[in-house]
Design an enzyme around this catalytic site. Structure first.
Site, PDB file in Angstrom:
ATOM      1  N   HIS A  56      -3.720  -4.172   1.414  1.00  0.00           N
ATOM      2  CA  HIS A  56      -5.095  -3.672   1.283  1.00  0.00           C
ATOM      3  C   HIS A  56      -5.607  -3.044   2.578  1.00  0.00           C
ATOM      4  O   HIS A  56      -6.165  -1.961   2.550  1.00  0.00           O
ATOM      5  CB  HIS A  56      -6.055  -4.767   0.829  1.00  0.00           C
ATOM      6  CG  HIS A  56      -7.450  -4.247   0.578  1.00  0.00           C
ATOM      7  ND1 HIS A  56      -7.686  -3.187  -0.257  1.00  0.00           N
ATOM      8  CD2 HIS A  56      -8.650  -4.625   1.048  1.00  0.00           C
ATOM      9  CE1 HIS A  56      -8.982  -2.945  -0.288  1.00  0.00           C
ATOM     10  NE2 HIS A  56      -9.597  -3.794   0.494  1.00  0.00           N
TER      11      HIS A  56
ATOM     12  N   ASP B  85      -1.142  -2.238  -4.569  1.00  0.00           N
ATOM     13  CA  ASP B  85      -1.320  -0.799  -4.432  1.00  0.00           C
ATOM     14  C   ASP B  85       0.005  -0.035  -4.364  1.00  0.00           C
ATOM     15  O   ASP B  85       0.201   0.814  -3.504  1.00  0.00           O
ATOM     16  CB  ASP B  85      -2.196  -0.452  -3.217  1.00  0.00           C
ATOM     17  CG  ASP B  85      -3.658  -0.803  -3.421  1.00  0.00           C
ATOM     18  OD1 ASP B  85      -4.003  -1.247  -4.538  1.00  0.00           O
ATOM     19  OD2 ASP B  85      -4.452  -0.629  -2.489  1.00  0.00           O
TER      20      ASP B  85
ATOM     21  N   HIS C 180       0.765   3.458  -2.495  1.00  0.00           N
ATOM     22  CA  HIS C 180      -0.145   4.479  -3.044  1.00  0.00           C
ATOM     23  C   HIS C 180       0.603   5.709  -3.543  1.00  0.00           C
ATOM     24  O   HIS C 180       0.254   6.843  -3.172  1.00  0.00           O
ATOM     25  CB  HIS C 180      -1.207   4.886  -2.018  1.00  0.00           C
ATOM     26  CG  HIS C 180      -2.226   3.826  -1.746  1.00  0.00           C
ATOM     27  ND1 HIS C 180      -3.382   3.718  -2.452  1.00  0.00           N
ATOM     28  CD2 HIS C 180      -2.234   2.804  -0.863  1.00  0.00           C
ATOM     29  CE1 HIS C 180      -4.082   2.675  -2.010  1.00  0.00           C
ATOM     30  NE2 HIS C 180      -3.397   2.094  -1.052  1.00  0.00           N
TER      31      HIS C 180
ATOM     32  N   HIS D 138      -6.123  -0.856  -6.263  1.00  0.00           N
ATOM     33  CA  HIS D 138      -5.934   0.424  -6.947  1.00  0.00           C
ATOM     34  C   HIS D 138      -5.109   0.291  -8.229  1.00  0.00           C
ATOM     35  O   HIS D 138      -4.884   1.266  -8.922  1.00  0.00           O
ATOM     36  CB  HIS D 138      -5.247   1.435  -6.016  1.00  0.00           C
ATOM     37  CG  HIS D 138      -6.143   1.953  -4.952  1.00  0.00           C
ATOM     38  ND1 HIS D 138      -6.581   3.255  -4.911  1.00  0.00           N
ATOM     39  CD2 HIS D 138      -6.717   1.339  -3.893  1.00  0.00           C
ATOM     40  CE1 HIS D 138      -7.371   3.422  -3.876  1.00  0.00           C
ATOM     41  NE2 HIS D 138      -7.462   2.278  -3.229  1.00  0.00           N
TER      42      HIS D 138
ATOM     43  N   ASP E 147       0.803  -1.234   0.000  1.00  0.00           N
ATOM     44  CA  ASP E 147       0.000   0.000   0.000  1.00  0.00           C
ATOM     45  C   ASP E 147       0.832   1.278   0.000  1.00  0.00           C
ATOM     46  O   ASP E 147       0.663   2.140   0.861  1.00  0.00           O
ATOM     47  CB  ASP E 147      -0.966  -0.023   1.189  1.00  0.00           C
ATOM     48  CG  ASP E 147      -1.936  -1.193   1.096  1.00  0.00           C
ATOM     49  OD1 ASP E 147      -2.819  -1.134   0.230  1.00  0.00           O
ATOM     50  OD2 ASP E 147      -1.760  -2.177   1.845  1.00  0.00           O
TER      51      ASP E 147
ATOM     52  N   HIS F 122      -4.095  -9.524  -1.199  1.00  0.00           N
ATOM     53  CA  HIS F 122      -4.519  -8.121  -1.086  1.00  0.00           C
ATOM     54  C   HIS F 122      -6.004  -8.113  -0.736  1.00  0.00           C
ATOM     55  O   HIS F 122      -6.858  -7.661  -1.501  1.00  0.00           O
ATOM     56  CB  HIS F 122      -4.242  -7.396  -2.410  1.00  0.00           C
ATOM     57  CG  HIS F 122      -4.350  -5.890  -2.312  1.00  0.00           C
ATOM     58  ND1 HIS F 122      -3.302  -5.091  -1.926  1.00  0.00           N
ATOM     59  CD2 HIS F 122      -5.374  -5.052  -2.535  1.00  0.00           C
ATOM     60  CE1 HIS F 122      -3.687  -3.833  -1.926  1.00  0.00           C
ATOM     61  NE2 HIS F 122      -4.949  -3.772  -2.285  1.00  0.00           N
TER      62      HIS F 122
ATOM     63  N   HIS G 232      -5.064  -1.028   5.705  1.00  0.00           N
ATOM     64  CA  HIS G 232      -3.993  -0.139   6.135  1.00  0.00           C
ATOM     65  C   HIS G 232      -3.832  -0.151   7.652  1.00  0.00           C
ATOM     66  O   HIS G 232      -4.080   0.852   8.324  1.00  0.00           O
ATOM     67  CB  HIS G 232      -4.230   1.281   5.611  1.00  0.00           C
ATOM     68  CG  HIS G 232      -4.166   1.373   4.109  1.00  0.00           C
ATOM     69  ND1 HIS G 232      -4.017   2.558   3.442  1.00  0.00           N
ATOM     70  CD2 HIS G 232      -4.217   0.411   3.153  1.00  0.00           C
ATOM     71  CE1 HIS G 232      -3.985   2.326   2.141  1.00  0.00           C
ATOM     72  NE2 HIS G 232      -4.117   1.026   1.938  1.00  0.00           N
TER      73      HIS G 232
HETATM   74 MN   LIG Z   1      -4.345   0.140  -0.299  1.00  0.00          MN
END
Ligand SMILES: [Mn+2]
Length: 403
Positions: free
Chosen positions: A197, A47, A10, A83, A8, A164, A199
């Protein structure tokens, strides 16, 4: 065997330049530490990017850092997260894999309706890695239902499963409303389960599934995450020992103002007091205003002056959150949530059952709506004409509706 487990990231999630820079620095720091600590390999559990078609600067950052790992002789294994996919199923990870910067371990074949995953062998350590991609709205659950587990569970050697998906047994209280699946969804008997996935920072061993880990983001991705996590990090596995590698570039200070039964002037005054009392040297300041104010409008609270004062007192960046602030005049806020995804989910749940003509059960209807929302989320490609873009969105939509 020593490996790093990141999830994650991002990249590109923050719009505010100061926070975007911190999230960039946190990713650079994570990669630097993987190299300094001489990791044999790195896992990224989905992600990596915030959007399926990331801006050039995010892509450049990812390429630079993954190249750094590659040059240090450290391979990176990955799976796609919720994502990472465009509605038509494309992911930037394919581009990174083509450039030999990552290896997507979610691969296999469909054989008589059964999904057979293959292992990717890490040449240096002999670790066998496989995993399952994640999709928005937990659409990956179907893949798990079709998964052929026997060969995966019987395989000998040191095995890692990347996933995830939210696992119910690992969820914390504040995630109670999040869609999740039981741990039995994952094949048993692996040595490490590299999650993404959700957080949160969490490790657990549940019968048949040891070392289930969510490392959380490398840098928090929202106000709520800054508030709950304070900082980001990743996990390091070192010959059976697990350690959380904290990446704290700035302190996070939180000031919550209880606005219940107060006037805008009293709230402003209270915020001034609290800010003056706190030490803000270089910290990210989170200002949360909550409660129903007694008189007037929320816009009468002098937010600008409050933020200015915090900056004068040395705050690096100030964020305010008024999602739990209400006035007597307008008490009709139906959906209260911290993230866009939560809002979408709550609105969807509130309205499910209204498309009577389709004769769908609530689960099917939610899935249809999720798919349609994803299709409407398609981004215009560089140089694409408006008409072509519209035609592409329409085609995706009718594909879903007629399926
Ligand atoms: Mn995420």
């Amino acid at each position: 065997m020593r490996f790093a487990h990141i999830a994650d990231v991002h990249l590109g999630s923050w719009r505010e330049p100061k926070l975007r820079e911190l999230s960039t620095l946190a990713f650079i720091e994570a990669i630097k530490r993987c190299i300094d600590k001489k990791a044999d390999f790195v896992l990224i559990s989905g992600d990596l990017f915030n959007t399926s078609l990331p801006p050039i600067e995010s892509l450049k950052l990812a390429v630079t850092e993954l190249k750094r790992l590659k040059d240090a002789g450290i391979p990176t294994y990955t799976i796609a997260g919720s994502h990472d996919f465009s509605p038509s199923g494309k992911t930037m990870l394919d581009v990174l894999e083509e450039a030999d910067l990552v290896k997507n371990v979610c691969k296999g074949s469909v054989d008589e309706g059964k999904l057979r995953l293959e292992f990717t062998l890490d040449a240096k350590t002999g670790a066998k890695i496989t995993g399952m991609l994640g999709k928005k709205g937990m659409l990956e659950k179907k893949y798990y239902e079709d998964l052929s587990r026997k060969e995966l569970e019987e395989e000998k050697g040191f095995k890692i499963f990347m996933f995830h998906t939210a696992i119910s047994e690992l969820k914390t209280e504040e995630l109670e409303m999040m869609d999740a699946a039981p741990v039995s969804l994952l094949p048993r008997g692996f040595d490490y389960y590299a999650g993404g996935h959700v957080h949160i920072v969490k490790e657990a061993s549940i019968e048949g599934h040891k070392n289930l880990v969510y490392p959380g983001p490398v840098f928090p991705n929202s106000f709520a995450e800054l508030e709950k996590l304070g900082c980001g990090g990743f996990y390091l596995y070192d010959d059976g020992k697990l350690a959380y590698e904290k990446i704290e570039l700035r302190k996070v200070a939180t000031i919550s103002i209880d606005c219940e039964h107060k006037s805008p002037a009293q709230i402003t005054e209270k915020a001034f007091e609290e800010i003056t009392r706190n030490k803000l040297d270089g910290a990210i300041l989170l200002l949360r205003f909550a409660g129903t104010i007694e008189t007037g409008k929320t816009s009468e609270i002098a937010f600008n002056r409050i933020i200015e004062l915090a900056q004068e007192r040395g705050a690096y960046f100030v964020m305010k959150n008024t999602s739990k602030l209400a006035t007597r005049e307008f008490d009709e806020i139906k959906v209260k949530a911290d993230t866009t995804e939560e809002v979408e989910r709550l609105v969807m749940e509130e309205h499910v059952g209204q498309i009577k003509s389709l004769k769908l059960n609530p689960e099917q209807e939610k899935e249809l709506v999720t798919r349609l929302m994803l299709a409407l989320d398609i981004e215009k490609e560089e140089g694409e004409k408006q008409a072509d873009y519209e035609a592409r969105v329409n085609a995706e939509m009718s594909k879903i509706i007629n399926a």
